[in-house]
Design a protein around this motif. Sequence first.
Motif, PDB file in Angstrom:
ATOM      1  N   ASP A 173       0.834  -1.201   0.000  1.00 44.37           N
ATOM      2  CA  ASP A 173       0.000   0.000   0.000  1.00 44.37           C
ATOM      3  C   ASP A 173       0.869   1.252   0.000  1.00 44.37           C
ATOM      4  O   ASP A 173       2.056   1.212   0.349  1.00 44.37           O
ATOM      5  N   ASN A 174       0.244   2.385  -0.369  1.00 41.18           N
ATOM      6  CA  ASN A 174       1.014   3.623  -0.513  1.00 41.18           C
ATOM      7  C   ASN A 174       1.005   4.493   0.728  1.00 41.18           C
ATOM      8  O   ASN A 174       1.533   5.609   0.710  1.00 41.18           O
ATOM      9  N   GLN A 175       0.415   4.016   1.827  1.00 43.96           N
ATOM     10  CA  GLN A 175       0.421   4.804   3.052  1.00 43.96           C
ATOM     11  C   GLN A 175       0.208   3.899   4.254  1.00 43.96           C
ATOM     12  O   GLN A 175      -0.312   2.785   4.136  1.00 43.96           O
ATOM     13  N   VAL A 176       0.627   4.416   5.415  1.00 43.16           N
ATOM     14  CA  VAL A 176       0.439   3.710   6.679  1.00 43.16           C
ATOM     15  C   VAL A 176      -0.930   4.083   7.245  1.00 43.16           C
ATOM     16  O   VAL A 176      -1.327   5.250   7.220  1.00 43.16           O
ATOM     17  N   ASN A 177      -1.635   3.085   7.729  1.00 43.62           N
ATOM     18  CA  ASN A 177      -2.927   3.341   8.361  1.00 43.62           C
ATOM     19  C   ASN A 177      -2.685   4.031   9.706  1.00 43.62           C
ATOM     20  O   ASN A 177      -2.116   3.431  10.624  1.00 43.62           O
ATOM     21  N   PRO A 178      -3.088   5.299   9.868  1.00 45.66           N
ATOM     22  CA  PRO A 178      -2.791   6.013  11.119  1.00 45.66           C
ATOM     23  C   PRO A 178      -3.532   5.439  12.325  1.00 45.66           C
ATOM     24  O   PRO A 178      -3.111   5.664  13.464  1.00 45.66           O
ATOM     25  N   LYS A 179      -4.606   4.696  12.100  1.00 44.36           N
ATOM     26  CA  LYS A 179      -5.362   4.142  13.222  1.00 44.36           C
ATOM     27  C   LYS A 179      -4.674   2.913  13.814  1.00 44.36           C
ATOM     28  O   LYS A 179      -4.761   2.666  15.018  1.00 44.36           O
ATOM     29  N   THR A 180      -4.010   2.142  12.970  1.00 47.25           N
ATOM     30  CA  THR A 180      -3.372   0.904  13.434  1.00 47.25           C
ATOM     31  C   THR A 180      -1.857   0.971  13.423  1.00 47.25           C
ATOM     32  O   THR A 180      -1.198   0.110  14.018  1.00 47.25           O
ATOM     33  N   GLY A 181      -1.278   1.961  12.731  1.00 47.90           N
ATOM     34  CA  GLY A 181       0.177   2.035  12.625  1.00 47.90           C
ATOM     35  C   GLY A 181       0.765   0.916  11.798  1.00 47.90           C
ATOM     36  O   GLY A 181       1.896   0.485  12.041  1.00 47.90           O
ATOM     37  N   THR A 182       0.018   0.425  10.810  1.00 48.05           N
ATOM     38  CA  THR A 182       0.477  -0.674   9.961  1.00 48.05           C
ATOM     39  C   THR A 182       0.281  -0.303   8.504  1.00 48.05           C
ATOM     40  O   THR A 182      -0.483   0.602   8.164  1.00 48.05           O
ATOM     41  N   ILE A 183       0.971  -1.039   7.639  1.00 49.16           N
ATOM     42  CA  ILE A 183       0.837  -0.862   6.196  1.00 49.16           C
ATOM     43  C   ILE A 183       0.413  -2.188   5.590  1.00 49.16           C
ATOM     44  O   ILE A 183       0.930  -3.246   5.947  1.00 49.16           O
ATOM     45  N   ARG A 184      -0.567  -2.140   4.679  1.00 46.51           N
ATOM     46  CA  ARG A 184      -1.128  -3.352   4.083  1.00 46.51           C
ATOM     47  C   ARG A 184      -0.201  -3.883   2.973  1.00 46.51           C
ATOM     48  O   ARG A 184       0.241  -3.138   2.101  1.00 46.51           O
TER      49      ARG A 184
END
Length: 394
Positions: A267-278
């Motif tokens: 993925d092109n960004q980190v999920n700010p809610k979980t602190g993870t990248i898909r």
Amino acid sequence: MRSKRSIKTMHAVCLATLGLANGLAGCARAPSAPPPETITVNVSYPVERDVSDYGDFTGRTAAVDSVEVRAHVWGYLDKVNFKEGAMVEKGDVLFELDPRPYEATLNQVKAKVAQDEAQLAYDEAEYLRNLSAKGAISRSDLDKSFAARNVDTQNVAADKSVVAARQLDLDYTKVRAPVSGRTSRFVVTVGNLIQSGDQGGGTILTTIVSVDPMYAYFDVDEHTALRARKLIREGKQESVRAGGYPVTLGLANEDGFPHEGTIDFVDNQVNPKTGTIRVRGRFPNKEEVLLPGYFARVRLRIGKPHSGFLVFDRALDTDQGRKILYVVDDKNEVTVRPVKLGAMHDGRREIIDGVKHGDRIIVDGLPQMRPGMTVEPKVVDMPKNPESTSEKSD
């Protein structure tokens, strides 16, 4: 006044009494303890081999193609041409709707084409006659015949477009598989009215999921992602986005990570809610071991292979919050060695810092070990933990 002789006599008695007391005390003293025996301990040399660091994650499998099958047209369901749960190929006819209303409409527009073509033939002939007799008719009549011919030509073209549309509607009464894969159950049975899905909604007839290859989606924590990007910048790891980066997968009932695949999406960004990248892995699935929706354990290599020292995990002890090993030096004395730990590899723990080639590491009897004590070392092969799903690597 006492005489000098009596004083000497009393002094002699005191000395005799004191000597007797000392003698009795000496007889009561226990004999000194013998020196402690030297105990025998098993020691092993660290295993030196190339290893790769890795990260373990949890994920879910998903089909590459997943389609809800709907009809393009309305109609009553006439036939179902597949068995529930069967494999189908793209283009196979799965359902057939009643075609008679669409056949009638198609015949009607075909007749309109024939009608307009006949009119075009008449007006074409009329125009040619008027054109050959320029002096006998007015300019207005010639223009009218020319316009009538052109109108007929466009009418025929419009009629043929309608024929194509009605032919398409008739073809849509046979609902074909849009992708190759395995079908689910059919949601409706013969005789039911099927609603078109072209305008949104519509009746779901069945679903199809592809089986080979299979995706696995998992989320990589921010710390691991930052570490990987740093290694890429330093040239110590290939880019995951470049394609072909290896990844392995194991199911809940499998030991280790037997399924090998490659990363094909980050993925092109980190999920700010979980602190993870898909991240997504792509895995061959010819034997159909993987099904969409399975829970999966995913292992991703981090960095290039490097030389490492591996020791028995149970040879480690803890001293004031730090991990230590007991090492026997050249004088056969026990020394304490603080160490920095790495990952598990084939049942042994990598020691990143604190161990060198030739160290004799004590692998059992740790509760008896004290720094400075002398032991009799017995060299054995480095033990390893029974392999588990969290320890197998490389």
